[in-house]
Every structure is written in structure tokens, then in C-alpha cells.
Design an enzyme around this catalytic site. Structure first.
Site, PDB file in Angstrom:
ATOM      1  N   GLY A  11      32.580  -2.069  -8.896  1.00 38.87           N
ATOM      2  CA  GLY A  11      32.021  -2.886  -7.813  1.00 38.87           C
ATOM      3  C   GLY A  11      33.109  -3.740  -7.185  1.00 38.87           C
ATOM      4  O   GLY A  11      32.848  -4.839  -6.680  1.00 38.87           O
ATOM      5  N   ALA A  12      34.331  -3.201  -7.189  1.00 31.29           N
ATOM      6  CA  ALA A  12      35.502  -4.010  -6.822  1.00 31.29           C
ATOM      7  C   ALA A  12      35.532  -4.375  -5.345  1.00 31.29           C
ATOM      8  O   ALA A  12      36.259  -5.283  -4.945  1.00 31.29           O
ATOM      9  CB  ALA A  12      36.782  -3.273  -7.221  1.00 31.29           C
ATOM     10  N   ALA A  13      34.748  -3.661  -4.523  1.00 29.11           N
ATOM     11  CA  ALA A  13      34.702  -4.012  -3.096  1.00 29.11           C
ATOM     12  C   ALA A  13      33.665  -5.099  -2.811  1.00 29.11           C
ATOM     13  O   ALA A  13      33.516  -5.529  -1.669  1.00 29.11           O
ATOM     14  CB  ALA A  13      34.387  -2.762  -2.263  1.00 29.11           C
ATOM     15  N   GLY A  14      32.956  -5.549  -3.839  1.00 30.76           N
ATOM     16  CA  GLY A  14      31.890  -6.537  -3.647  1.00 30.76           C
ATOM     17  C   GLY A  14      32.420  -7.965  -3.677  1.00 30.76           C
ATOM     18  O   GLY A  14      33.628  -8.197  -3.777  1.00 30.76           O
ATOM     19  N   ASP A  42      34.344   1.889  -6.868  1.00 31.34           N
ATOM     20  CA  ASP A  42      33.155   1.528  -6.093  1.00 31.34           C
ATOM     21  C   ASP A  42      32.508   2.824  -5.615  1.00 31.34           C
ATOM     22  O   ASP A  42      33.032   3.924  -5.857  1.00 31.34           O
ATOM     23  CB  ASP A  42      33.500   0.566  -4.937  1.00 31.34           C
ATOM     24  CG  ASP A  42      32.350  -0.403  -4.662  1.00 31.34           C
ATOM     25  OD1 ASP A  42      31.243   0.064  -4.309  1.00 31.34           O
ATOM     26  OD2 ASP A  42      32.536  -1.627  -4.837  1.00 31.34           O
ATOM     27  N   ARG A  92      20.547  -9.690  -7.165  1.00 31.24           N
ATOM     28  CA  ARG A  92      19.167 -10.025  -6.787  1.00 31.24           C
ATOM     29  C   ARG A  92      19.154 -10.841  -5.502  1.00 31.24           C
ATOM     30  O   ARG A  92      20.149 -11.473  -5.131  1.00 31.24           O
ATOM     31  CB  ARG A  92      18.436 -10.741  -7.914  1.00 31.24           C
ATOM     32  CG  ARG A  92      18.941 -12.117  -8.243  1.00 31.24           C
ATOM     33  CD  ARG A  92      18.053 -12.789  -9.271  1.00 31.24           C
ATOM     34  NE  ARG A  92      18.706 -13.957  -9.833  1.00 31.24           N
ATOM     35  CZ  ARG A  92      18.075 -15.014 -10.309  1.00 31.24           C
ATOM     36  NH1 ARG A  92      16.755 -15.044 -10.315  1.00 31.24           N
ATOM     37  NH2 ARG A  92      18.745 -16.021 -10.806  1.00 31.24           N
ATOM     38  N   ASN A 105      19.515  -0.790 -11.677  1.00 30.87           N
ATOM     39  CA  ASN A 105      20.874  -0.911 -12.223  1.00 30.87           C
ATOM     40  C   ASN A 105      21.108  -0.227 -13.566  1.00 30.87           C
ATOM     41  O   ASN A 105      22.242   0.106 -13.904  1.00 30.87           O
ATOM     42  CB  ASN A 105      21.251  -2.394 -12.343  1.00 30.87           C
ATOM     43  CG  ASN A 105      21.525  -3.014 -10.980  1.00 30.87           C
ATOM     44  OD1 ASN A 105      21.721  -2.312  -9.990  1.00 30.87           O
ATOM     45  ND2 ASN A 105      21.535  -4.341 -10.928  1.00 30.87           N
ATOM     46  N   VAL A 129      28.816  -7.513 -16.402  1.00 30.12           N
ATOM     47  CA  VAL A 129      28.472  -8.638 -15.527  1.00 30.12           C
ATOM     48  C   VAL A 129      27.220  -8.315 -14.703  1.00 30.12           C
ATOM     49  O   VAL A 129      26.362  -9.171 -14.479  1.00 30.12           O
ATOM     50  CB  VAL A 129      29.658  -8.967 -14.586  1.00 30.12           C
ATOM     51  CG1 VAL A 129      29.309 -10.101 -13.628  1.00 30.12           C
ATOM     52  CG2 VAL A 129      30.901  -9.312 -15.403  1.00 30.12           C
ATOM     53  N   ASP A 159      26.778 -19.501 -17.462  1.00 31.36           N
ATOM     54  CA  ASP A 159      25.751 -20.464 -17.888  1.00 31.36           C
ATOM     55  C   ASP A 159      26.390 -21.560 -18.755  1.00 31.36           C
ATOM     56  O   ASP A 159      26.049 -22.740 -18.641  1.00 31.36           O
ATOM     57  CB  ASP A 159      24.663 -19.736 -18.684  1.00 31.36           C
ATOM     58  CG  ASP A 159      24.182 -18.484 -17.965  1.00 31.36           C
ATOM     59  OD1 ASP A 159      23.475 -18.615 -16.964  1.00 31.36           O
ATOM     60  OD2 ASP A 159      24.549 -17.377 -18.388  1.00 31.36           O
ATOM     61  N   HIS A 187      20.780 -13.879 -20.234  1.00 25.16           N
ATOM     62  CA  HIS A 187      21.272 -14.454 -18.975  1.00 25.16           C
ATOM     63  C   HIS A 187      20.119 -14.359 -17.975  1.00 25.16           C
ATOM     64  O   HIS A 187      20.084 -13.485 -17.104  1.00 25.16           O
ATOM     65  CB  HIS A 187      22.505 -13.682 -18.485  1.00 25.16           C
ATOM     66  CG  HIS A 187      22.968 -14.116 -17.127  1.00 25.16           C
ATOM     67  ND1 HIS A 187      23.392 -15.403 -16.855  1.00 25.16           N
ATOM     68  CD2 HIS A 187      23.043 -13.460 -15.941  1.00 25.16           C
ATOM     69  CE1 HIS A 187      23.712 -15.496 -15.587  1.00 25.16           C
ATOM     70  NE2 HIS A 187      23.494 -14.335 -14.998  1.00 25.16           N
TER      71      HIS A 187
HETATM   72  N1  LIG Z   1      26.221 -12.212 -15.497  1.00 28.13           N
HETATM   73  C1  LIG Z   1      26.487 -13.111 -14.558  1.00 28.13           C
HETATM   74  O1  LIG Z   1      26.733 -14.296 -14.862  1.00 28.13           O
HETATM   75  C2  LIG Z   1      26.504 -12.724 -13.104  1.00 28.13           C
HETATM   76  C3  LIG Z   1      26.936 -13.663 -12.156  1.00 28.13           C
HETATM   77  C4  LIG Z   1      26.944 -13.312 -10.804  1.00 28.13           C
HETATM   78  C5  LIG Z   1      26.515 -12.036 -10.418  1.00 28.13           C
HETATM   79  N2  LIG Z   1      26.119 -11.145 -11.364  1.00 28.13           N
HETATM   80  C6  LIG Z   1      25.715  -9.783 -10.999  1.00 28.13           C
HETATM   81  O2  LIG Z   1      26.896  -9.033 -10.674  1.00 28.13           O
HETATM   82  C7  LIG Z   1      26.550  -7.940  -9.838  1.00 28.13           C
HETATM   83  C8  LIG Z   1      27.500  -7.862  -8.643  1.00 28.13           C
HETATM   84  O3  LIG Z   1      27.361  -9.005  -7.831  1.00 28.13           O
HETATM   85  P1  LIG Z   1      28.128  -9.120  -6.425  1.00 28.13           P
HETATM   86  O4  LIG Z   1      27.715 -10.420  -5.861  1.00 28.13           O
HETATM   87  O5  LIG Z   1      29.581  -8.816  -6.581  1.00 28.13           O
HETATM   88  O6  LIG Z   1      27.401  -7.961  -5.620  1.00 28.13           O
HETATM   89  P2  LIG Z   1      27.909  -7.196  -4.306  1.00 28.13           P
HETATM   90  O7  LIG Z   1      26.721  -6.494  -3.742  1.00 28.13           O
HETATM   91  O8  LIG Z   1      28.707  -8.097  -3.443  1.00 28.13           O
HETATM   92  O9  LIG Z   1      28.913  -6.115  -4.914  1.00 28.13           O
HETATM   93  C9  LIG Z   1      28.476  -5.104  -5.754  1.00 28.13           C
HETATM   94  C10 LIG Z   1      29.416  -3.935  -5.571  1.00 28.13           C
HETATM   95  O10 LIG Z   1      29.043  -2.939  -6.522  1.00 28.13           O
HETATM   96  C11 LIG Z   1      29.139  -1.695  -5.877  1.00 28.13           C
HETATM   97  N3  LIG Z   1      28.374  -0.701  -6.615  1.00 28.13           N
HETATM   98  C12 LIG Z   1      27.054  -0.438  -6.564  1.00 28.13           C
HETATM   99  N4  LIG Z   1      26.760   0.593  -7.378  1.00 28.13           N
HETATM  100  C13 LIG Z   1      27.899   0.954  -7.982  1.00 28.13           C
HETATM  101  C14 LIG Z   1      28.233   1.957  -8.924  1.00 28.13           C
HETATM  102  N5  LIG Z   1      27.322   2.797  -9.409  1.00 28.13           N
HETATM  103  N6  LIG Z   1      29.506   2.048  -9.328  1.00 28.13           N
HETATM  104  C15 LIG Z   1      30.453   1.228  -8.833  1.00 28.13           C
HETATM  105  N7  LIG Z   1      30.204   0.276  -7.928  1.00 28.13           N
HETATM  106  C16 LIG Z   1      28.933   0.136  -7.510  1.00 28.13           C
HETATM  107  C17 LIG Z   1      28.656  -1.960  -4.450  1.00 28.13           C
HETATM  108  O11 LIG Z   1      29.052  -0.954  -3.543  1.00 28.13           O
HETATM  109  C18 LIG Z   1      29.326  -3.306  -4.171  1.00 28.13           C
HETATM  110  O12 LIG Z   1      30.625  -3.141  -3.629  1.00 28.13           O
HETATM  111  C19 LIG Z   1      25.078  -8.163  -9.470  1.00 28.13           C
HETATM  112  O13 LIG Z   1      24.253  -7.365 -10.311  1.00 28.13           O
HETATM  113  C20 LIG Z   1      24.866  -9.635  -9.759  1.00 28.13           C
HETATM  114  O14 LIG Z   1      23.514  -9.928  -9.998  1.00 28.13           O
HETATM  115  C21 LIG Z   1      26.100 -11.465 -12.686  1.00 28.13           C
HETATM  116  O1  LIG Z   2      21.384 -15.420 -10.491  1.00 28.02           O
HETATM  117  C1  LIG Z   2      21.832 -14.335 -10.124  1.00 28.02           C
HETATM  118  O2  LIG Z   2      21.115 -13.380  -9.794  1.00 28.02           O
HETATM  119  C2  LIG Z   2      23.329 -14.158 -10.071  1.00 28.02           C
HETATM  120  C3  LIG Z   2      23.985 -14.570 -11.342  1.00 28.02           C
HETATM  121  O3  LIG Z   2      23.419 -13.940 -12.446  1.00 28.02           O
HETATM  122  C4  LIG Z   2      24.006 -16.076 -11.536  1.00 28.02           C
HETATM  123  O4  LIG Z   2      23.631 -16.558 -12.594  1.00 28.02           O
HETATM  124  O5  LIG Z   2      24.453 -16.782 -10.617  1.00 28.02           O
END
Ligand SMILES: NC(=O)c1ccc[n+]([C@@H]2O[C@H](COP(=O)([O-])OP(=O)(O)OC[C@H]3O[C@@H](n4cnc5c(N)ncnc54)[C@H](O)[C@@H]3O)[C@@H](O)[C@H]2O)c1
Ligand SMILES: O=C(O)C[C@H](O)C(=O)O
Length: 332
Positions: A11-14, A42, A92, A105, A129, A159, A187
Site C-alpha cells: 500500500g506504498a502509494a497510499g 501496490d 474505514r 481486507n 497495519v 493507541d 485495535h
Molecule cells: N493499525 C493502525 O493503527 C492503523 C492506523 C492507521 C491506518 N490503519 C489502516 O491502514 C490501512 C491503510 O491506510 P491508508 O490511510 O494508508 O489508506 P490509503 O487508502 O491511503 O492507502 C492504501 C493503499 O493500499 C493499496 N492497496 C489496496 N489493496 C492492496 C493490495 N491488495 N495490495 C497492495 N496494496 C493495496 C491502495 O491502492 C492504496 O494505495 C487502512 O486499512 C487503515 O484503516 C491502521
Molecule cells: O481508526 C481508523 O480507522 C484508522 C486507524 O486505525 C486509527 O486508529 O487511526
């Protein structure tokens, strides 16, 4: 200078990827004498944007960064990697719980678990993540039977950092003066941010139990805990996007402490596969108080658990059991 390590970020482009990659490539996580090759995965439609990220990484002119491999192929992305940071997943939106992402997911993490099993080094360290992080981590580990389950973890450090910051703000100290905070469980909004064993060093140098420094049990129960539990949702409501800067910082903290160890007088929170400690069902990916040394983690044992804490720890475990069962159904 040691041999370069291969670090995969999915998801490196995100948006998290964008906040994270500079710190990984700059030596902030694995050390200033550790060269690094970044594997960036990605999906195909994101490859154009990923190419732009690669240009920017080159333009940062970082001596530790030896190569950047951009791909939409798991066979390339997971090949011989030392570390996997599995971010790529749907985030989300307002009004959703993280477990609402499960159906979308969990399949990603089944496939990436199998790719880890087949292509990664057996010593690979995996940080999940993408949400719901605990259950995605469980599915990933289950699909990588040749890699020890101790090599899998999920991110609850965000958290943990949120909890430290809230206590520091309340007491009027800097965050480095708050230690031994614990996030128990999922989480999600059922997590239990626990400061019963935490300590705070006051501005006069005196160290107190957090409860004595805060002197406001009502605040702990009715403000602190819900604020930390619901902080992700508050950020989404405000930004219309989920956390990224603080998530990337927490990823760096998690990986650096796993790699280099935790301070003697502190611990961190990590989601890891339960060994039954504190009565938590074996095999669940549950967040515990963790100490790291020699690139291995162990659960801090012997913390006193009263009835109130036990109820909260059980509630979040029950949610994880339900998520696990739903995930197994979704990936049959
Ligand atoms: N655990 C935590 O504390 C925590 C904190 C923040 C966000 N998150 C989660 O992290 C994830 C990413 O968040 P974000 O804000 O970077 O989202 P984002 O939408 O900006 O980026 C996600 C990226 O993943 C790519 N992607 C989707 N499916 C894929 C696959 N099968 N293989 C490779 N890449 C894929 C997308 O094209 C996109 O570039 C979300 O599920 C978010 O809820 C978790
Ligand atoms: O809350 C979310 O969906 C993103 C992430 O898990 C967070 O805790 O900020």
C-alpha cells in the site's frame, strides 16, 4: 556498513506510505549504518503514483537507500525480504467500525500470508497495519505456517502513543515522562488503555504512579479511556481521512523497538499471538505489554488484574474471537 536489508511496504502509494517511507529510508528505524532496499507493493492502478513516490525517494538523496523496487506482483514484492510492513488495505470511512473492513481486507492478508510463506526469508519480521489489524495479522500468520508465529505482530503502538500523550497533557509533563502504559486487546473501540501500572515523572523530578499523579479516577474512566478508544474515529470525522502521520510515526516506533529493544524501565504495546498469558485465549492476536530484546519480544508478566480490568480485557478478547470466526468464514 552492514549488508542492505530488504524492507517491504504494501500500500506504498497510499497516505501512510507517503508519511512512512522517508523515515525508513533515512535510517530512523533500522539505524544510521544499516543500508536498505525498499520493496514497494501496490495494486496495478496505483503503479503510476508509486512511480512518483520512487522519484521523490531518489530526490531525497539518501545514502542508506540502495534501491527501490516498485511492483504490483507479490512474487517480486515478498522475495527475500527481512521486514514486511503490511499497510495496503481499505481504510474505514466515517460511521464505520474497523471490523466493517473485514470482508474487504481479510482476503488480502490471506494471499500475503501465503506469499510470505513462499518467498520471504524465514526470519522475516511482519507488522500488520491494515485494519482490522489484529485479525488480519492472525489470518496472515495462519497462511504462513513455515514462519514462526512470533515473527508476526500488529500495530497498537498508535493507541499506546495516544494514551501516553493524553496522560502527559492531563498532568502537564512531556510524553517521555509517562511510561508503562498498556493497550490490551483489539485495535478497536473495545481496546483497554490501562494506566493502572503506569508511572509519571513530574516536573519536580518526583516519580509517581499515574493514578496518583492524575488524581482523577473519573477522568481516567470516563474521559481518558473513551478518548483513546475512539481517537481514530475522531480523526476521520475531522480530516475525512484516517490517521496517517501519527500512524507512520507509530510504525517507526514499533519497528525500532522490536529491532533495537525497549528501555529497561519501560514497555510498549504490540499485538502478538497470545500464548495464554493473562488468561487470553491462545492463538488470538491480542495487544499486550511487551518488552523487546535481541529482536525478540516477550509479554510482561505478573501485572495485577482486578475485576474491573478483567471485564474490559475479556470484552475486547470476545470481540477478537468473533472477528476471528468471521474471518475464517470469509476466507473459506
Ligand atoms: N493499525 C493502525 O493503527 C492503523 C492506523 C492507521 C491506518 N490503519 C489502516 O491502514 C490501512 C491503510 O491506510 P491508508 O490511510 O494508508 O489508506 P490509503 O487508502 O491511503 O492507502 C492504501 C493503499 O493500499 C493499496 N492497496 C489496496 N489493496 C492492496 C493490495 N491488495 N495490495 C497492495 N496494496 C493495496 C491502495 O491502492 C492504496 O494505495 C487502512 O486499512 C487503515 O484503516 C491502521
Ligand atoms: O481508526 C481508523 O480507522 C484508522 C486507524 O486505525 C486509527 O486508529 O487511526
Amino acid at each position: 556498513m552492514s549488508e542492505p536489508i530488504r524492507v517491504l511496504v504494501t500500500g506504498a502509494a497510499g497516505q501512510i506510505g507517503y508519511s512512512l517511507l522517508y523515515s525508513l529510508a533515512n535510517g530512523d528505524v533500522f539505524g544510521k549504518d544499516q543500508a536498505i532496499i525498499l520493496h514497494l507493493l501496490d495494486i496495478t492502478p496505483a503503479l503510476g503514483a508509486l512511480g512518483g513516490v520512487k522519484f521523490e525517494l531518489e530526490d531525497c538523496s539518501l545514502p542508506l537507500l540502495r534501491d527501490v523496487v516498485c511492483t504490483d506482483q507479490e512474487t517480486v514484492a515478498f522475495k527475500d525480504i527481512d521486514v514486511a510492513v503490511l499497510v495496503g488495505a481499505m481504510p474505514r470511512r466515517e460511521g464505520m467500525e474497523r471490523k466493517d473492513l473485514l470482508a474487504a481486507n481479510v482476503r488480502i492478508f490471506k494471499s500475503q500470508g501465503a506469499a510470505l510463506d513462499q518467498y520471504a526469508k524465514k526470519t522475516v519480521k511482519v507488522l500488520v497495519v491494515g485494519n482490522p489489524a489484529n485479525t488480519n495479522c492472525l489470518i496472515c500468520s495462519k497462511n504462513a505456517p513455515s514462519i514462526p508465529s512470533e515473527n508476526f505482530s500488529c500495530l497498537t503502538r498508535l493507541d499506546h502513543n495516544r494514551a501516553k500523550a493524553q496522560v502527559a497533557l492531563k498532568v502537564g509533563v512531556t510524553t517521555d515522562k509517562v511510561r508503562q502504559v498498556t493497550i490490551w486487546g483489539n485495535h478497536s473501540s473495545t481496546q483497554f488503555p490501562d494506566v493502572r501500572h503506569a508511572k509519571v515523572t513530574l516536573n519536580n523530578g518526583e516519580t509517581k504512579q499515574a493514578y496518583d499523579a492524575i488524581q482523577d479516577e473519573n477522568w481516567i474512566k470516563n474521559s481518558f479511556i473513551p478518548v483513546v478508544q475512539k481517537r481514530g474515529a475522531a480523526i476521520i470525522a475531522a480530516r475525512k481521512l484516517s490517521s496517517a502521520m501519527s500512524a507512520a510515526k507509530a510504525i517507526c516506533d514499533h519497528l525500532r523497538d522490536w529491532w533495537f529493544g525497549t528501555p529497561n524501565d519501560d514497555w510498549v504495546s504490540m499485538g502478538v499471538v497470545s500464548d495464554g498469558s493473562y488468561g487470553i485465549e491462545k492463538g488470538l492476536v491480542y495487544s499486550f505489554p511487551i518488552k523487546c530484546q535481541n529482536r525478540t519480544w516477550s509479554i510482561v508478566q505478573g501485572l495485577e488484574i482486578n475485576d474491573w480490568a478483567r471485564d474490559l480485557m475479556t470484552k475486547t478478547a470476545q470481540e477478537l474471537i468473533q472477528e476471528r470466526d468471521d474471518a475464517f468464514d470469509a476466507t473459506k
